[in-house]
Write an enzyme that holds these catalytic residues in place. Structure first.
Site, mmCIF file in Angstrom:
data_model
loop_
_atom_site.group_PDB
_atom_site.id
_atom_site.type_symbol
_atom_site.label_atom_id
_atom_site.label_comp_id
_atom_site.label_asym_id
_atom_site.label_seq_id
_atom_site.Cartn_x
_atom_site.Cartn_y
_atom_site.Cartn_z
ATOM 1 N N ASN A 1 0.816 -1.213 0.000
ATOM 2 C CA ASN A 1 0.000 0.000 0.000
ATOM 3 C C ASN A 1 0.857 1.273 0.000
ATOM 4 O O ASN A 1 0.575 2.229 -0.731
ATOM 5 C CB ASN A 1 -0.934 0.015 1.209
ATOM 6 N N ASP B 1 -5.822 -3.025 -3.276
ATOM 7 C CA ASP B 1 -7.134 -3.669 -3.411
ATOM 8 C C ASP B 1 -7.098 -4.762 -4.474
ATOM 9 O O ASP B 1 -7.697 -5.837 -4.303
ATOM 10 C CB ASP B 1 -8.192 -2.630 -3.777
ATOM 11 N N GLU C 1 -6.117 -7.339 5.815
ATOM 12 C CA GLU C 1 -5.503 -8.287 4.877
ATOM 13 C C GLU C 1 -5.473 -9.704 5.433
ATOM 14 O O GLU C 1 -4.685 -10.543 4.985
ATOM 15 C CB GLU C 1 -4.078 -7.837 4.536
#
Length: 280
Positions: free
Chosen positions: A137, A146, A172
């Site tokens: 990220n 995503d 996650e």
């Protein structure tokens, strides 16, 4: 009765309180009353109640031997049934990955634990975590993150046995629930999933990208699973997940008796650590 769905166009939408007493007497009148109530409930997305009222109207209109079959009403009952089923299914799915959500996991896991018997192979619960996902990220952005989550879920679900499912636990982390499997089979399912994630060509999404997962597999055999709780088995799986991460990540950890082991190629790490601890 304003604001009724367009799918009811062509039906008598006069509210029941504005109809004559004669219109509401007998089977036909009661059927119309049920229809009116169903329309109101459907306009409020109260599908279950609307369905039951339409079902009652259909029963009333088909009770006479010479009564014509009300095809429009029958189709509307079927439409409401499908809409209700779809709405329920969507409420149990994670909006990003389309796998099951925490709500479904909690409900289904408790059911499975209650159903266990000594004749069953047992129940395995595997807690899956993406390794170093924060780096993905931070480096590539949340949109790519995503996409990674979506692809990992596809890979996790690719070869699940019958009755097994994947659910998003949070962030996650995901859970694989494997009913009626022996311990070795559960470990193999998880190790195969780990290999699929590791070997996927992630660089096609962005150059240099690599993704791995760590998994902790908790297994309870037969009636023993029925005596435990969903929370207890998830706690056991979480402890094994921590063992897999402590051993270097990209590994599947499981328990063999009182001993914690790693599956596949990662098994050599634990043996190496044991030799170092012994002074070899």
């Amino acid at each position: 009765m304003a604001g009724l769905p367009k799918s009811f166009t062509g039906w008598d939408v006069t509210p029941p309180e504005q109809r004559s007493r004669e219109d509401l007497t007998g089977g036909a009148g009661m059927a119309e009353l049920h229809e009116s109530i169903a329309r109101l409930l459907a306009s409020r997305n109260q599908w279950r109640q609307a369905y039951h009222h339409l079902r009652s109207a259909l029963d009333l209109m088909t009770s006479g031997e010479s009564a014509p079959e009300p095809e429009q009403l029958r189709h509307e009952v079927n439409r409401l049934r499908r809409a209700h089923a779809e709405a329920r299914e969507q409420s149990l799915r994670d909006s990003l990955t389309a796998c099951y959500n925490r709500r479904y996991l909690d409900q289904r896991l408790e059911q499975l634990l209650a159903e266990r018997s000594s004749a069953d192979g047992g129940l395995a619960v595997a807690l899956v975590d993406l390794d170093w996902f924060k780096r993905v990220n931070d480096t590539h952005g949340h949109l790519l993150g995503d996409r990674v989550l979506q692809r990992v879920v596809d890979l996790l679900q690719e070869a699940l046995p019958d009755g097994a499912f994947c659910a998003r636990y949070g962030g996650e982390e995901f859970v694989l629930v494997l009913p009626d499997v022996l311990p070795n089979s559960a470990v193999q399912v998880c190790e195969s999933a780990r290999q699929r994630v590791e070997q996927f060509p992630w660089s096609q999404l962005v150059p240099g990208l690599g993704v791995t997962i760590s998994i902790g597999v908790a297994h309870e055999r037969g009636a023993c699973a029925g005596r435990g709780s969903a929370e207890q088995q998830l706690i056991s799986a979480d402890a094994l997940l921590y063992a897999a991460k402590r051993a270097g990540r990209n590994a599947v950890a499981f328990r063999k008796g009182a001993e914690v082991r790693l599956a596949g190629a990662a098994a050599g790490r634990s043996r190496s650590s044991e030799r170092k601890a012994a002074g070899y």
